[in-house]
Design a protein around this motif. Structure first.
Motif, PDB file in Angstrom:
ATOM      1  N   ARG A 146      44.291 -51.906-103.738  1.00 18.63           N
ATOM      2  CA  ARG A 146      43.875 -51.669-102.576  1.00 18.63           C
ATOM      3  C   ARG A 146      44.705 -50.839-101.637  1.00 18.63           C
ATOM      4  O   ARG A 146      44.324 -50.428-100.588  1.00 18.63           O
ATOM      5  N   THR A 147      45.767 -50.251-102.128  1.00 24.24           N
ATOM      6  CA  THR A 147      46.897 -49.221-101.699  1.00 24.24           C
ATOM      7  C   THR A 147      47.015 -48.041-102.549  1.00 24.24           C
ATOM      8  O   THR A 147      46.727 -48.123-103.885  1.00 24.24           O
ATOM      9  N   ALA A 148      47.205 -46.890-101.916  1.00 24.69           N
ATOM     10  CA  ALA A 148      47.687 -45.831-102.322  1.00 24.69           C
ATOM     11  C   ALA A 148      48.742 -46.013-103.453  1.00 24.69           C
ATOM     12  O   ALA A 148      48.727 -45.375-104.824  1.00 24.69           O
ATOM     13  N   ASN A 177      42.920 -41.627-100.326  1.00 21.42           N
ATOM     14  CA  ASN A 177      42.356 -42.557 -99.496  1.00 21.42           C
ATOM     15  C   ASN A 177      41.006 -42.515 -98.579  1.00 21.42           C
ATOM     16  O   ASN A 177      41.182 -41.340 -98.036  1.00 21.42           O
ATOM     17  N   SER A 178      39.918 -43.370 -98.835  1.00 19.22           N
ATOM     18  CA  SER A 178      38.963 -43.109 -98.181  1.00 19.22           C
ATOM     19  C   SER A 178      38.956 -44.000 -97.070  1.00 19.22           C
ATOM     20  O   SER A 178      38.691 -45.330 -97.025  1.00 19.22           O
ATOM     21  N   LEU A 179      39.257 -43.462 -95.841  1.00 16.90           N
ATOM     22  CA  LEU A 179      39.602 -44.299 -94.521  1.00 16.90           C
ATOM     23  C   LEU A 179      38.213 -44.099 -93.649  1.00 16.90           C
ATOM     24  O   LEU A 179      38.220 -42.955 -93.302  1.00 16.90           O
ATOM     25  N   GLY A 227      47.383 -40.013-100.393  1.00 18.36           N
ATOM     26  CA  GLY A 227      48.167 -41.552 -99.990  1.00 18.36           C
ATOM     27  C   GLY A 227      49.553 -41.182 -99.557  1.00 18.36           C
ATOM     28  O   GLY A 227      50.313 -42.200 -99.136  1.00 18.36           O
TER      29      GLY A 227
END
Length: 166
Positions: free
Chosen positions: A34-36, A52-54, A69
């Motif tokens: 769930r994190t880079a 990262n797709s934010l 990331g």
């Protein structure tokens, strides 16, 4: 693993990749990333190569920012440079409604409707870029150029870069 064995959201992303002629492959990992930093460790790559797709709420509409990331999105800078009055990280329900995907696995493509997208120029520093494939355990390999085409993304700086003459 056959494509029929994949989570439905991963299947949608895989179909969208094929539709746009993308050549990267989807990799399903044994655990969620769930994190880079988690993704980079699992893929044995630099954290900066993780896209990262934010999803942000930009004046009530979704805005996808694909950021390296290794960088953080400067919302004040993005608001100023892209004419957005109010920009903030979207709530999980907002993300799900506009992408059909859960936070931690949001892909840059495969959404129910097109989402305005900004792409961090610094992703271009990496030969291979890894992006979410619609599920927290799945990523796909791509390139910076291949991210721009299917997302119709706008290359941008995601944070203000200090000038050397200041």
């Amino acid at each position: 693993m056959s494509s029929g064995d994949l989570h439905p959201q991963i299947q949608k992303v895989t179909a969208a990749l094929a539709e746009h002629g993308a050549h990267g492959s989807v990799r399903v990992l044994p655990d969620s990333v769930r994190t880079a930093a988690q993704a980079a460790a699992a893929l044995d790559c630099e954290v900066g190569a993780i896209a990262n797709s934010l999803i942000f709420d930009a004046d009530g509409t979704p805005l996808l920012i694909l950021t390296s990331g290794a960088h953080r999105v400067d919302t004040d800078y993005i608001s100023r440079t892209h004419g957005i009055a109010q920009l903030h990280r979207a709530a999980p329900k907002f993300v799900g409604r506009h992408t059909g995907q859960a936070i931690g696995g949001v892909a840059p493509i495969g959404h129910p409707f097109p989402v305005r997208t900004l792409v961090d120029r610094r992703l271009d520093n990496h030969t291979t870029v890894w992006a979410g494939a619609g599920h927290p355990q799945a990523l796909f390999s791509t390139t910076y150029t291949q991210l721009l085409q299917p997302t119709e993304g706008t290359p941008t700086e995601v944070e203000e870069i200090p000038r050397l003459d200041e």
